[in-house]
Write an enzyme that holds these catalytic residues in place. Sequence first.
Site, PDB file in Angstrom:
ATOM      1  CB  THR A  53      -0.955  -0.014   1.291  1.00 26.94           C
ATOM      2  OG1 THR A  53      -0.302   0.160   2.501  1.00 26.94           O
ATOM      3  CG2 THR A  53      -1.916  -1.264   1.154  1.00 26.94           C
ATOM      4  CD1 TRP A  54       5.278   4.259   0.177  1.00 26.40           C
ATOM      5  CD2 TRP A  54       6.607   2.985  -0.899  1.00 26.40           C
ATOM      6  NE1 TRP A  54       6.463   4.949   0.092  1.00 26.40           N
ATOM      7  CE2 TRP A  54       7.398   4.275  -0.516  1.00 26.40           C
ATOM      8  CE3 TRP A  54       7.415   2.264  -1.753  1.00 26.40           C
ATOM      9  CZ2 TRP A  54       8.720   4.665  -1.092  1.00 26.40           C
ATOM     10  CZ3 TRP A  54       9.047   2.594  -2.108  1.00 26.40           C
ATOM     11  CH2 TRP A  54       9.242   3.536  -1.599  1.00 26.40           C
ATOM     12  CG  ASP A 104       3.704  -4.091   3.993  1.00 25.44           C
ATOM     13  OD1 ASP A 104       4.042  -4.472   5.088  1.00 25.44           O
ATOM     14  OD2 ASP A 104       3.928  -3.084   3.413  1.00 25.44           O
ATOM     15  CE1 TYR A 143       5.404   2.689   3.673  1.00 29.22           C
ATOM     16  CE2 TYR A 143       3.616   1.082   3.375  1.00 29.22           C
ATOM     17  CZ  TYR A 143       4.960   1.492   3.159  1.00 29.22           C
ATOM     18  OH  TYR A 143       5.679   0.530   3.170  1.00 29.22           O
ATOM     19  CG  HIS A 191       9.102   1.730   8.039  1.00 25.87           C
ATOM     20  ND1 HIS A 191       7.933   2.533   7.892  1.00 25.87           N
ATOM     21  CD2 HIS A 191       9.393   1.377   6.937  1.00 25.87           C
ATOM     22  CE1 HIS A 191       7.581   2.551   6.342  1.00 25.87           C
ATOM     23  NE2 HIS A 191       8.543   1.700   5.888  1.00 25.87           N
ATOM     24  CD  GLN A 225       7.954  -4.387   4.012  1.00 29.67           C
ATOM     25  OE1 GLN A 225       7.708  -3.367   3.561  1.00 29.67           O
ATOM     26  NE2 GLN A 225       6.732  -5.074   4.863  1.00 29.67           N
ATOM     27  CE1 TYR A 245      11.755  -0.919  -0.221  1.00 34.88           C
ATOM     28  CE2 TYR A 245      12.060  -2.310   1.547  1.00 34.88           C
ATOM     29  CZ  TYR A 245      12.322  -1.068   0.788  1.00 34.88           C
ATOM     30  OH  TYR A 245      13.571  -0.316   1.181  1.00 34.88           O
TER      31      TYR A 245
END
Length: 281
Positions: free
Chosen positions: A23-24, A52, A57, A115, A167, A195
């Site tokens: 969903t970035w 995710d 974001y 993150h 990630q 990602y």
Amino acid sequence: MPSTVRTTTLPSGETVQVLGQGTWKMGEDSRRRADEVNALKLGLDLGLTLIDTAEMYASGGAEEVVAEAIAGRRAEVFVVSKVLPSNASHAGVQRACENSLKRLRTDRIDLYLLHWPGSVPLAETVEAFEAVKKAGKIRHWGVSNFDTEDMDDLAGLPDGSNVQTNQVLYNLVRRGPEFDLAPWSRKRGIPLMAYSPVEQGALARNTGLDAVAARHNATAAQIALAWVMHQDGIIAIPKASSQEHVRQNFAALDIKLTPQDITDLDRAFPPPTRKRGLEMI
């Protein structure tokens, strides 16, 4: 259509799908919101139930898009979100987690990630993760953008072995993790979550994929995505903001790369022969 989406296993023993939904950059433009929500909903309909997102974001806007998409379907979704390093203190994790839960309109996050490494001592962040897990606000925790040395540091901490995933940026033109991070992770049964598996769309235009794509009657983007999912212990989380893009990603599950395909892709996109610093975008 594949009868089931392939899975891999977290250290906890829980299985998760090797193809999720990223969903970035979602939630940044209200004019695209309906399309973004409908894309995620279609993904769920197809069985892509890992979603995710992150508090970063769209400053929480992506989590709100996810909330709308999963409304009434929470039980079938595996929600991943992330806390910023600036919020990774004991009190900060508590606040950030509560805020994410409110935006997601849920009572729990299935997998909560740091993150990227920051200035807060990692031991404090792990303690905070364990506290919100004990409180039932998250089910599992992990990290993001950690290189091998960072993972070694984490493994040496009390409760550090509870990490469920890392990630990282990984795709055909970002193969650095293959040299040491991926082997380190496989040895310990910790999946990597990739990602930008199509390099934010750039690989869709890379002619190095054309020959393999033609053999499979597929697009270059689908081959790039299929290659990531072909790797052992890797979860791909491409973003798709339209329903057609979701269908294209889903169809990549049907692509079975042959040894010749892998040889050709290695020639066009050589694997690393030395340690590279972990890349981020």
